[in-house]
Design a protein around this motif. Sequence first.
Motif, PDB file in Angstrom:
ATOM      1  N   VAL A  41      62.965  15.487  -3.693  1.00  0.00           N
ATOM      2  CA  VAL A  41      63.527  16.736  -4.201  1.00  0.00           C
ATOM      3  C   VAL A  41      64.672  17.188  -3.313  1.00  0.00           C
ATOM      4  O   VAL A  41      64.517  17.285  -2.087  1.00  0.00           O
ATOM      5  CB  VAL A  41      62.446  17.840  -4.266  1.00  0.00           C
ATOM      6  CG1 VAL A  41      63.024  19.132  -4.824  1.00  0.00           C
ATOM      7  CG2 VAL A  41      61.260  17.371  -5.111  1.00  0.00           C
ATOM      8  N   GLY A  42      65.827  17.439  -3.922  1.00  0.00           N
ATOM      9  CA  GLY A  42      66.989  17.929  -3.188  1.00  0.00           C
ATOM     10  C   GLY A  42      66.769  19.360  -2.727  1.00  0.00           C
ATOM     11  O   GLY A  42      65.883  20.072  -3.213  1.00  0.00           O
ATOM     12  N   SER A  43      67.588  19.786  -1.809  1.00  0.00           N
ATOM     13  CA  SER A  43      67.457  21.133  -1.265  1.00  0.00           C
ATOM     14  C   SER A  43      67.965  22.173  -2.265  1.00  0.00           C
ATOM     15  O   SER A  43      68.741  21.881  -3.170  1.00  0.00           O
ATOM     16  CB  SER A  43      68.217  21.251   0.055  1.00  0.00           C
ATOM     17  OG  SER A  43      69.578  20.960  -0.150  1.00  0.00           O
ATOM     18  N   ASP A  44      67.497  23.414  -2.071  1.00  0.00           N
ATOM     19  CA  ASP A  44      67.933  24.516  -2.911  1.00  0.00           C
ATOM     20  C   ASP A  44      69.347  24.936  -2.521  1.00  0.00           C
ATOM     21  O   ASP A  44      69.633  25.065  -1.330  1.00  0.00           O
ATOM     22  CB  ASP A  44      67.025  25.729  -2.738  1.00  0.00           C
ATOM     23  CG  ASP A  44      65.628  25.505  -3.283  1.00  0.00           C
ATOM     24  OD1 ASP A  44      65.438  24.555  -4.065  1.00  0.00           O
ATOM     25  OD2 ASP A  44      64.731  26.286  -2.918  1.00  0.00           O
ATOM     26  N   PRO A  45      70.212  25.171  -3.495  1.00  0.00           N
ATOM     27  CA  PRO A  45      71.537  25.701  -3.153  1.00  0.00           C
ATOM     28  C   PRO A  45      71.417  27.165  -2.722  1.00  0.00           C
ATOM     29  O   PRO A  45      70.452  27.854  -3.083  1.00  0.00           O
ATOM     30  CB  PRO A  45      72.321  25.565  -4.453  1.00  0.00           C
ATOM     31  CG  PRO A  45      71.292  25.576  -5.517  1.00  0.00           C
ATOM     32  CD  PRO A  45      70.072  24.948  -4.927  1.00  0.00           C
ATOM     33  N   ALA A  46      72.367  27.649  -1.967  1.00  0.00           N
ATOM     34  CA  ALA A  46      72.350  29.033  -1.495  1.00  0.00           C
ATOM     35  C   ALA A  46      72.416  30.012  -2.665  1.00  0.00           C
ATOM     36  O   ALA A  46      71.777  31.053  -2.651  1.00  0.00           O
ATOM     37  CB  ALA A  46      73.504  29.283  -0.532  1.00  0.00           C
ATOM     38  N   CYS A  47      73.173  29.692  -3.675  1.00  0.00           N
ATOM     39  CA  CYS A  47      73.286  30.551  -4.858  1.00  0.00           C
ATOM     40  C   CYS A  47      73.452  29.644  -6.073  1.00  0.00           C
ATOM     41  O   CYS A  47      72.483  29.140  -6.579  1.00  0.00           O
ATOM     42  CB  CYS A  47      74.462  31.515  -4.714  1.00  0.00           C
ATOM     43  SG  CYS A  47      74.571  32.709  -6.052  1.00  0.00           S
ATOM     44  N   GLU A  48      74.679  29.389  -6.488  1.00  0.00           N
ATOM     45  CA  GLU A  48      74.917  28.435  -7.559  1.00  0.00           C
ATOM     46  C   GLU A  48      75.061  27.038  -6.960  1.00  0.00           C
ATOM     47  O   GLU A  48      75.353  26.882  -5.786  1.00  0.00           O
ATOM     48  CB  GLU A  48      76.178  28.805  -8.333  1.00  0.00           C
ATOM     49  CG  GLU A  48      76.047  30.081  -9.128  1.00  0.00           C
ATOM     50  CD  GLU A  48      77.250  30.348  -9.993  1.00  0.00           C
ATOM     51  OE1 GLU A  48      77.056  30.823 -11.106  1.00  0.00           O
ATOM     52  OE2 GLU A  48      78.386  30.082  -9.557  1.00  0.00           O
TER      53      GLU A  48
END
Length: 79
Positions: A41-48
Motif C-alpha cells: 500500500v502506497g503512502s497517503d498524500p498530504a491532501c490531493e
Amino acid sequence: DFTMPSNDGSTVACLDDITEPVPPTVYDNCGKEIIPTGPIVGSDPACEGTKTYTWNYADRSGFNHDWVYTYTIDYQDFT
C-alpha cells in the motif's frame, strides 16, 4: 508467460472514501488460478494526489507481474 488484466483505478473526493480494492482473478497458461501476494500500500498524500495498492502475481514457471490499483484523491470544494 500469463496474461494480466490492465491496471485499474478510480477518483475519490477524500482519503476516507478509499477502501482496499479486490484484485482480479488471474490464471496461468494451464488454467490454474494464481493467488497474488500483497497488497503493498502506497503512502497517503498530504491532501490531493494518488494512493496505490499493488499485488504481485507469480506462476510456477517464474513469470511474475504486478497489478496496480490507483486511487486519485481530487478534493472538490462545493461551498
